[in-house]
Write a protein that holds these residues in place. Structure first.
Motif, short mmCIF file in Angstrom:
data_model
loop_
_atom_site.label_atom_id
_atom_site.label_comp_id
_atom_site.label_asym_id
_atom_site.label_seq_id
_atom_site.Cartn_x
_atom_site.Cartn_y
_atom_site.Cartn_z
N ASP A 1 0.84 -1.20 0.00
CA ASP A 1 0.00 0.00 0.00
C ASP A 1 0.87 1.25 0.00
O ASP A 1 0.59 2.22 -0.72
CB ASP A 1 -0.92 0.01 1.23
CG ASP A 1 -2.04 -1.01 1.12
OD1 ASP A 1 -2.30 -1.50 0.00
OD2 ASP A 1 -2.64 -1.33 2.16
N TYR B 1 2.28 2.45 -3.46
CA TYR B 1 1.42 3.32 -4.26
C TYR B 1 1.40 4.74 -3.67
O TYR B 1 1.47 5.73 -4.40
CB TYR B 1 0.00 2.75 -4.30
CG TYR B 1 -0.16 1.61 -5.26
CD1 TYR B 1 -0.25 1.83 -6.64
CD2 TYR B 1 -0.26 0.30 -4.79
CE1 TYR B 1 -0.42 0.77 -7.52
CE2 TYR B 1 -0.44 -0.76 -5.67
CZ TYR B 1 -0.51 -0.53 -7.03
OH TYR B 1 -0.67 -1.57 -7.91
N ASN B 2 1.29 4.84 -2.34
CA ASN B 2 1.21 6.16 -1.71
C ASN B 2 2.48 6.97 -1.94
O ASN B 2 2.44 8.15 -2.29
CB ASN B 2 0.96 6.00 -0.21
CG ASN B 2 -0.35 5.31 0.08
OD1 ASN B 2 -1.26 5.30 -0.76
ND2 ASN B 2 -0.48 4.74 1.27
N THR C 1 -2.36 12.02 -7.46
CA THR C 1 -3.19 11.58 -6.35
C THR C 1 -3.11 10.05 -6.28
O THR C 1 -2.73 9.40 -7.27
CB THR C 1 -4.65 11.99 -6.54
OG1 THR C 1 -5.17 11.34 -7.72
CG2 THR C 1 -4.76 13.50 -6.69
N ARG C 2 -3.47 9.48 -5.15
CA ARG C 2 -3.38 8.02 -5.03
C ARG C 2 -4.34 7.32 -6.00
O ARG C 2 -3.97 6.33 -6.64
CB ARG C 2 -3.67 7.60 -3.59
CG ARG C 2 -2.51 7.87 -2.65
CD ARG C 2 -2.83 7.50 -1.22
NE ARG C 2 -3.83 8.40 -0.64
CZ ARG C 2 -4.27 8.34 0.61
NH1 ARG C 2 -3.80 7.40 1.41
NH2 ARG C 2 -5.17 9.19 1.06
N SER C 3 -5.55 7.84 -6.11
CA SER C 3 -6.50 7.22 -7.06
C SER C 3 -6.04 7.44 -8.49
O SER C 3 -6.18 6.57 -9.35
CB SER C 3 -7.90 7.78 -6.84
OG SER C 3 -7.91 9.19 -7.00
N ARG D 1 -3.24 4.94 -9.35
CA ARG D 1 -3.72 3.58 -9.57
C ARG D 1 -4.41 3.43 -10.93
O ARG D 1 -4.59 2.32 -11.41
CB ARG D 1 -4.66 3.15 -8.44
CG ARG D 1 -3.92 2.86 -7.14
CD ARG D 1 -4.87 2.44 -6.04
NE ARG D 1 -4.19 2.13 -4.80
CZ ARG D 1 -3.78 0.91 -4.45
NH1 ARG D 1 -3.97 -0.12 -5.27
NH2 ARG D 1 -3.18 0.70 -3.30
N ARG D 2 -4.81 4.55 -11.54
CA ARG D 2 -5.35 4.49 -12.91
C ARG D 2 -4.25 4.60 -13.96
O ARG D 2 -4.53 4.55 -15.16
CB ARG D 2 -6.37 5.62 -13.11
CG ARG D 2 -7.64 5.47 -12.31
CD ARG D 2 -8.73 6.43 -12.81
NE ARG D 2 -8.35 7.82 -12.59
CZ ARG D 2 -8.67 8.53 -11.51
NH1 ARG D 2 -9.38 7.95 -10.53
NH2 ARG D 2 -8.32 9.79 -11.40
#
Length: 472
Positions: free
Chosen positions: A201, A204-205, A214-216, A219-220
């Motif tokens: 986790d 990614y952060n 941004t984190r979201s 992830r895209r």
């Protein structure tokens, strides 16, 4: 004298069993079955039948029944990964692991070949210190040379002037068992899976923070894939070796953005691991422990396609495959089987340090507030509950797919069910496992012959290609 008599009786039992097997009219077929298992040391015995019919006409396309087999049984591999339990199956498992890991590095087995151009790292994460232990040294270096070392509260020296080689049984043992934090060691094992989850986790952060996403949003854009293996160190603490790969948002089929480099991934791995902090469940007997990764963190890039810098793909895959079959073959890894109580621990042949860990694990498992950790169920592995090898879904192929591929390759006759619209009716039942003494001797000989043949073939191919081959 009694020991010699017992050995003679044992030899006599083996000889009698060998004669019984050789005189069986179905001995040749039994030998074919043992050979088909690769000389498995502890095969599974099944009885039953399989019938394949054409779905439209009901015509029987294929029928197999163990009624005509020796003892009306079919022998199949035990598939145990541990070399101490079954060396032939452990070699097969190591080969599967090699191909599974390698496919995620260079492609193949449904993974595109251009993954070798992605950022890829070989990462090692260790456990923190739970107390000073004796360490292996080289070139005459002393273990823990300390001038005026003094003594701990238990009266033991805080230094060690000896030079230990890797085979010294003292290596990994605490300088003072009384000072060693056994509860913290076991709680760290129990939470190792959550520590890894927190690390991934964090990847990614920290990657998002480093690249301004941004984190979201990150992830895209990218996906982190991995395969990891757990190894017990000499001090009986697990550390993790992992292959980490950076893909595009949809996994191995898409490349990552241009900013995603091995250098960026390396920096993020180190900061993400160092930032992990978890708290153990509170216990009135132990309080609460902070759990983290050890300070010895390592992240090394793998060699780019056509390059010379970095670790070689095959070497990394072989390294992981070697450790996945070790398990309890190592004296620091506990036992191969669960225990039922303190008597089992007392009867087992264990190093004093490992025995203390196991006893402490059993004792802590009796505390109501630690019951969710199931420490007693995992006392034989010193509280570690994870699989030896795990991988993310998108990293590469699976063990099941590799076994299917091997079965298709080894099939002597084409299965009509693969070619026609057919239905299969199977009825199988477990009826036993293992070998008799004489059968065990024959199986060991077959396994040894097969291993020798593989080595000869590997050496021959290596000679013809002018270089050493990777494991496989």
């Amino acid at each position: 004298m009694l020991d010699r008599a017992a050995r003679l009786r044992q030899l006599s039992e083996v000889d009698q069993d060998l004669i019984r097997l050789a005189q069986n009219p179905r001995f040749a077929r039994w030998l074919e079955q043992v050979s088909a298992t690769g000389g498995c040391a502890h095969p599974i015995h099944l009885t039953g039948s399989t019938t394949t019919r054409d779905a439209g006409t009901g015509e029987v396309l294929h029928h197999y029944d163990t009624a005509t087999e020796p003892g009306e049984r079919l022998l199949i591999r035990c598939r145990n990964r541990r070399a101490t339990v079954c060396a032939p199956c452990s070699r097969l498992h190591a080969g599967d692991t090699f191909h599974l890991v390698r496919a995620g590095l260079v492609g193949g087995k449904s993974v595109p070949a251009d993954v070798r151009e992605r950022p890829r790292l070989f990462v090692t994460l260790t456990a923190p210190s739970f107390g000073p232990v004796h360490r292996a040294t080289a070139d005459g270096e002393r273990c823990r040379p300390r001038r005026n070392a003094g003594h701990c509260d238990h009266g033991r020296s805080l230094g060690c002037p000896a030079a230990h080689d890797a085979t010294d049984p003292l290596v990994g043992q605490p300088l003072c068992p009384g000072c060693y934090d056994y509860p913290a060691h076991l709680l760290w094992h129990a939470y190792a899976g959550r520590l890894w989850k927190a690390f991934t986790d964090n990847l990614y952060n920290h990657l998002a923070a480093r690249t301004g996403h941004t984190r979201s949003g990150l992830r895209r854009t990218v996906r982190i894939s991995y395969a990891k293996v757990a190894e017990y160190q000499k001090r009986a603490a697990v550390h993790v070796h992992a292959v980490v790969r950076l893909d595009g948002a949809h996994g191995p089929g898409t490349p990552p953005p241009a900013w995603a480099t091995a250098e960026v991934l390396t920096a993020v791995v180190l900061t993400a691991a160092a930032a992990v902090r978890l708290r153990s469940s509170y216990s009135s007997a132990l309080g609460e422990h902070e759990l983290r990764w050890g300070s010895q963190l390592d992240a090394r890039p793998l060699r780019a396609f056509g390059g010379r810098e970095g670790l070689a793909d095959d070497a990394v895959a072989a390294y992981v495959a070697k450790y996945v079959t070790k398990g309890a073959a190592d004296a620091s890894a506990g036992l191969d089987h669960p225990i039922t109580g303190p008597d089992d621990i007392a009867a087992a042949r264990l190093l004093a340090h490992v025995r203390t860990l196991m006893r402490t694990c059993w004792r802590l498992g009796g505390l109501p507030e630690l019951e969710p950790l199931r420490l007693r169920a995992w006392a034989h592995t010193l509280g570690y509950r994870g699989h030896i090898l795990t991988k993310s879904r998108a990293y590469s192929t699976t063990y099941a797919a590799l076994r299917r591929e091997r079965a298709d390759h080894e099939r002597t006759a084409p299965d009509s069910a693969d070619e026609l619209d057919a239905i299969t009716d199977a009825h199988w039942r477990y009826v036993g496992s293992g070998h008799t003494p004489g059968a065990s001797l024959i199986a060991a000989g077959i396994a040894e012959d097969l291993a020798t043949n593989r080595e000869v073939a590997r050496d021959a191919v290596a000679h013809l290609s002018g270089g050493a081959l990777g494991a496989g």
